[in-house]
Every structure is written in structure tokens, then in C-alpha cells.
Write a protein that holds these residues in place. Structure first.
Motif, PDB file in Angstrom:
ATOM      1  N   ILE A   1     -50.071 117.369  23.190  1.00  0.00           N
ATOM      2  CA  ILE A   1     -51.374 117.316  23.615  1.00  0.00           C
ATOM      3  C   ILE A   1     -51.691 116.376  24.578  1.00  0.00           C
ATOM      4  N   GLY A   2     -51.503 114.983  24.145  1.00  0.00           N
ATOM      5  CA  GLY A   2     -51.807 113.740  25.116  1.00  0.00           C
ATOM      6  C   GLY A   2     -51.126 113.977  26.500  1.00  0.00           C
ATOM      7  N   TRP A   3     -49.917 114.346  26.341  1.00  0.00           N
ATOM      8  CA  TRP A   3     -49.077 114.768  27.686  1.00  0.00           C
ATOM      9  C   TRP A   3     -49.886 115.755  28.411  1.00  0.00           C
ATOM     10  N   GLU A   4     -50.197 116.766  27.849  1.00  0.00           N
ATOM     11  CA  GLU A   4     -50.575 117.903  28.354  1.00  0.00           C
ATOM     12  C   GLU A   4     -51.945 117.347  29.205  1.00  0.00           C
ATOM     13  N   LEU A   5     -52.729 116.660  28.702  1.00  0.00           N
ATOM     14  CA  LEU A   5     -54.024 116.093  29.318  1.00  0.00           C
ATOM     15  C   LEU A   5     -53.561 114.974  30.420  1.00  0.00           C
ATOM     16  N   VAL A   6     -52.805 114.346  30.320  1.00  0.00           N
ATOM     17  CA  VAL A   6     -52.322 113.345  31.158  1.00  0.00           C
ATOM     18  C   VAL A   6     -51.961 113.967  32.537  1.00  0.00           C
ATOM     19  N   ARG A   7     -50.812 114.967  32.172  1.00  0.00           N
ATOM     20  CA  ARG A   7     -50.434 115.801  33.323  1.00  0.00           C
ATOM     21  C   ARG A   7     -51.313 116.615  34.277  1.00  0.00           C
ATOM     22  N   LEU A   8     -52.276 117.205  33.283  1.00  0.00           N
ATOM     23  CA  LEU A   8     -53.418 118.061  33.955  1.00  0.00           C
ATOM     24  C   LEU A   8     -54.193 117.079  34.687  1.00  0.00           C
ATOM     25  N   CYS A   9     -54.359 116.003  34.279  1.00  0.00           N
ATOM     26  CA  CYS A   9     -55.537 114.922  35.011  1.00  0.00           C
ATOM     27  C   CYS A   9     -54.840 114.501  36.394  1.00  0.00           C
ATOM     28  N   VAL A  10     -53.430 114.294  36.281  1.00  0.00           N
ATOM     29  CA  VAL A  10     -52.678 113.714  37.536  1.00  0.00           C
ATOM     30  C   VAL A  10     -52.600 115.019  38.538  1.00  0.00           C
ATOM     31  N   GLU A  11     -52.478 115.976  37.984  1.00  0.00           N
ATOM     32  CA  GLU A  11     -52.282 117.549  38.837  1.00  0.00           C
ATOM     33  C   GLU A  11     -53.641 117.781  39.492  1.00  0.00           C
ATOM     34  N   MET A  12     -54.694 117.452  38.792  1.00  0.00           N
ATOM     35  CA  MET A  12     -56.021 117.980  39.389  1.00  0.00           C
ATOM     36  C   MET A  12     -56.548 116.973  40.250  1.00  0.00           C
ATOM     37  N   ASP A  13     -56.018 115.857  40.141  1.00  0.00           N
ATOM     38  CA  ASP A  13     -56.611 114.655  41.019  1.00  0.00           C
ATOM     39  C   ASP A  13     -55.527 114.498  42.165  1.00  0.00           C
ATOM     40  N   GLY A  14     -54.361 115.370  42.393  1.00  0.00           N
ATOM     41  CA  GLY A  14     -53.738 114.995  43.335  1.00  0.00           C
ATOM     42  C   GLY A  14     -52.888 113.931  43.393  1.00  0.00           C
ATOM     43  N   GLY A  15     -52.621 113.475  42.143  1.00  0.00           N
ATOM     44  CA  GLY A  15     -51.747 111.862  42.033  1.00  0.00           C
ATOM     45  C   GLY A  15     -50.515 112.318  41.804  1.00  0.00           C
ATOM     46  N   ARG A  16     -49.731 111.280  41.609  1.00  0.00           N
ATOM     47  CA  ARG A  16     -48.224 111.582  41.456  1.00  0.00           C
ATOM     48  C   ARG A  16     -47.693 110.782  40.284  1.00  0.00           C
TER      49      ARG A  16
END
Length: 437
Positions: free
Chosen positions: A119-134
């Protein structure tokens, strides 16, 4: 360095008297019931019931502390079907990653493979994706530059996503509140929780301490560990151009003696940290250097305070050898990272070594209805200097949430739940479990 363990004893009678006085002074009205009445009437919203006196409620699982570990523990417990209450003394979720400003969690990968997910990785990945990060290139070895595999995230977006995930899972969030007293019985725990204008009495089957310093474990009367000296904390800030959230990390000053154990020491840490930042601004201004304060975190971030004394204590030898515990529920990966007054010199793990965390390190010794996750897991000081980082805290939080939900369902202690059931539930929710394909 001398190592000491401390037992916390509090007067329940004094706490009870305080609560009674607070309720009488604040409301002066009879407490309303939260159970559905025989006539089919529904409970009042919390805001209405708070004005009438004590809010009485129950939950399968209560998580105290909505930081790195607590948010994930609550989501996991709720997704597993447990009615879950998340109690957080502040105003947002994320803890060190958001309020503290250490918004580059890691490490999720080791030696070319992912070792922590869920779940932690799920949130981290979603955060990067939604923010247009890398995301970093995890296939590239970092050598001794482990920080290259830490993920820079937008802390403001992360707090929104964490809150959204909690609510989607059915977690009830209680901001600005903290337990004042805990009573234990054969069936679970009863907590007296207070906040501004609010007194809440909660019965639960399982309780998870994610305060980072075993605050709830100590309040419940179980033993905790700490040293005479603790690692410095940090106050994070930025001088210069506007802070680019999700694209860069902040500057930091050490806050020596930073102790999260109580409000007095927290206040002193914040005052000291802010004073140090102000001194730096004045010095750079005097030297003709950039002195515009673009960002300052509202709180110091803390590295160390109390740890629980669990059914197992993870030692630094366990950690650096990559011991696979019989009851391992997650991996950990980070150098031994002890900060001192003179700085930090990480001790990196030998190639191929991936430590594990046992379930028994999340269970206070002698307890039946209580677990702990995050920075306060049962470990010696050197092992804890590595276990305290965000990815591992997320993994231990998810493990505690799964074990607590299953224990509540079975009306059992966490260590009485078959380990295979806990591991299976974790896998179903995306976690990587040591020894499981």
C-alpha cells in the motif's frame, strides 16, 4: 554508550479525574449513545455529539498516529474488513514525509529488485504519476549513494492521496486528538481520547501504536527502550527560489537533542530548529548571499526517541547479516545510519543482503491487544537507525494492520493468528513477504 530501558507508569485515577473535570467544564450535558436505538434512530454526527458530552464509539482496530506507518496500517486494516479509527494529533496525514518535509521515501529496491511494495508503494507511485514526476532508475546500482533510489514526491499531494485512500477504505479519521488513558481487558482496549472541545471514549479489539516513539505502548504500561543520548532531528527549509514540490529536496539544519516524547521537548526542538534557520538567514544576508526564505516546515523531523520492548528485539547483527526470521512479515533495506553531533557515516550492507522484520518485533512483550509499527519497532539502537526509514515504516505498518485486522476478526491476540494467514493477506494487498514466491 550506556543503554537503558524504561518502564512507564501513569496514574489512571489522575487521568480519569482530569477527564471528568474536562467533560463537566466543557459540556455539562449527558453523553449521547452512538449505538442505533431500538426505534431505528441513527447516531448523531460526531460534531453534534461532541457538543453534548463524551463521544462513545467502538472499532475493531484503532491506529494512533497518522504518519508514515500509521496511514498504511489503517488503510490495510480497513481494506481487510476491520472497522478502523485513525487518531492523529495533527491536521494532516504523512508525518515525517509531509509535516516533517522528508519527502523522499526509500528504500523500496535492493540489488536490482524490489523488496518493499504494498500500500505504501501504491501511494508513492500514484503520487509521482499524478504529479508528473519521475521514478529513479532502480536497475542502476547505487553503490554507496543509496539516496539515488529514494523517491522524490510532492508532500502536499501525498497528504491528499493518503487521506483519500483512508476514506475510500472506510477509515474514520480523528484529527487533533490523542489518547489520555488506556485500559485493557480480556476483550481488547478502552481508550479515553481528547482533543480541543472533544472527549472520545473508544472500545477496540486491537490497538496499533504508530506514534514513532511508542507513546501508546508506554501509556498502556508496557516497557520501552531508549538511550541517554538520541540522534539529532532536522528542521527542513529552503533559501532562494520557490520550492518545487516533487522536484527537489529541502535544505536542513540539525536539531541536537530533538526528542518527540512529549509536548515540552517537541516545543524545544521546534524553537531550536527555527532559531537555527533564522541564524542562517542572518548570516547569509550579512555575507551578501541568497537569504530569501522560500520554505520552512512547520515542525522538526525526529529520528529517534523510544522503541518498544517487543517479543523479539532486532539486533544490528540480525540486520546486517540479513537474518530471515521465522515469522518475518516484511523486508527492510537501508544502511545503518546513526546520526551524531559530528554528522553521519552510513554503514552500508554487504552486497546481496536484505534484512527482514519479524512479527514479534511489532508486539510489545506480554501484550495481547497491542502492536506497534514504524520507527518504534523493537530493535537495538543501531538496527533502529536503519529500520526507521520510510519504506520500512510503511511495510511494518501494513504488516501490523493486517495482523490486527485478522486478530480482531478471530477475537485472538496477533501472535495467535496463523502466520500463513497474515502473510496471505499481505500478499493479497500487494506486499512483498520474505520467503513467499
Amino acid at each position: 554508550m550506556k543503554k537503558t530501558s524504561m518502564m512507564i507508569h501513569d496514574s489512571r485515577q489522575q487521568r480519569r479525574q482530569f477527564l471528568q473535570q474536562a467533560v463537566a467544564a466543557g459540556a455539562g450535558l449527558a453523553a449521547g449513545s452512538v449505538a442505533q436505538g431500538e426505534d431505528g434512530s441513527r447516531p448523531l454526527p460526531d460534531a453534534s455529539r461532541a457538543a453534548r458530552g463524551v463521544i462513545e464509539t467502538s472499532a475493531d482496530v484503532v491506529v494512533v498516529g497518522g504518519g508514515t506507518a500509521g496511514t498504511i496500517a489503517a488503510i490495510q486494516a480497513a481494506r481487510a474488513g476491520a472497522s478502523t479509527l485513525l487518531v492523529e494529533r495533527g491536521s494532516e496525514l504523512g508525518g515525517t514525509m509531509t509535516v516533517g518535509g522528508v519527502s523522499f521515501p526509500g528504500l523500496f529496491h535492493a540489488w536490482g529488485r524490489q523488496v518493499i511494495a504494498g500500500i505504501g508503494w501504491e501511494l508513492v507511485r500514484l503520487c509521482v504519476e499524478m504529479d508528473g514526476g519521475r521514478l529513479p532508475d532502480f536497475s542502476t546500482p547505487t553503490g554507496r549513494q543509496h539516496w539515488r533510489h529514494q523517491v522524490v514526491i510532492n508532500p502536499f499531494l501525498y497528504s491528499l492521496l493518503a487521506e483519500d485512500a483512508c476514506q475510500a477504505a472506510g477509515v474514520k479519521i480523528c484529527y487533533y486528538e490523542f489518547p489520555l488513558a488506556i485500559e485493557q481487558s480480556a476483550k481488547g482496549c478502552s481508550l479515553d481520547i481528547v482533543g480541543p472541545g472533544t472527549t472520545r471514549r473508544v472500545a477496540c479489539r486491537q490497538l496499533i501504536d504508530c506514534t514513532g516513539g511508542g507513546d501508546v505502548v508506554g501509556l498502556a504500561g508496557f516497557e520501552r527502550l531508549r538511550e541517554d543520548e538520541i540522534q539529532p532531528g532536522s528542521m527542513l527549509y529552503k533559501l532562494g527560489a520557490e520550492f518545487q514540490a516533487g522536484r527537489e529536496t529541502l535544505q536542513a539544519v540539525y536539531v541536537h537533542g530533538a526528542d518527540s516524547s512529549n509536548s515540552v521537548t517537541r516545543t524545544e526542538a521546534n524553537l531550536t530548529g527555527r532559531r537555527s534557520v533564522l541564524q542562517r538567514i542572518r548570516k547569509q544576508r550579512a555575507d551578501g548571499q541568497e537569504s530569501h526564505l522560500a520554505k520552512l516546515q512547520p515542525e522538526a523531523s525526529f529520528r529517534e526517541s523510544y522503541r518498544i520492548l517487543g517479543e523479539t528485539v532486532v539486533t544490528v547483527d540480525d540486520y546486517v547479516s540479513g537474518r530471515v526470521f521465522d515469522d518475518a512479515v516484511c523486508h527492510a533495506f537501508y544502511p545503518v545510519d546513526l546520526h551524531t553531533s559530528s554528522g553521519v557515516r552510513p554503514k552500508h550492507l554487504d552486497e546481496g543482503v536484505v534484512p527482514t522484520v519479524p512479527l514479534r518485533a511489532l508486539v510489545p512483550k506480554g501484550s495481547r491487544h497491542l502492536m506497534a509499527a514504524g520507527r518504534g519497532v523493537s530493535s537495538d539502537r543501531l538496527a533502529n537507525s536503519a529500520l526507521r526509514v520510510q519504506a520500512t515504516c510503511m511495510a511494518t505498518g501494513q504488516a501490523a494492520g493486517a495482523a490486527a485486522a485478522l486478530a480482531a476478526r478471530a477475537d485472538a491476540a496477533p501472535l495467535e493468528v496463523p502466520l500463513d494467514e497474515i502473510r496471505k493477506l499481505l500478499r493479497e494487498h500487494g506486499a512483498i513477504v520474505p520467503g513467499m514466491p
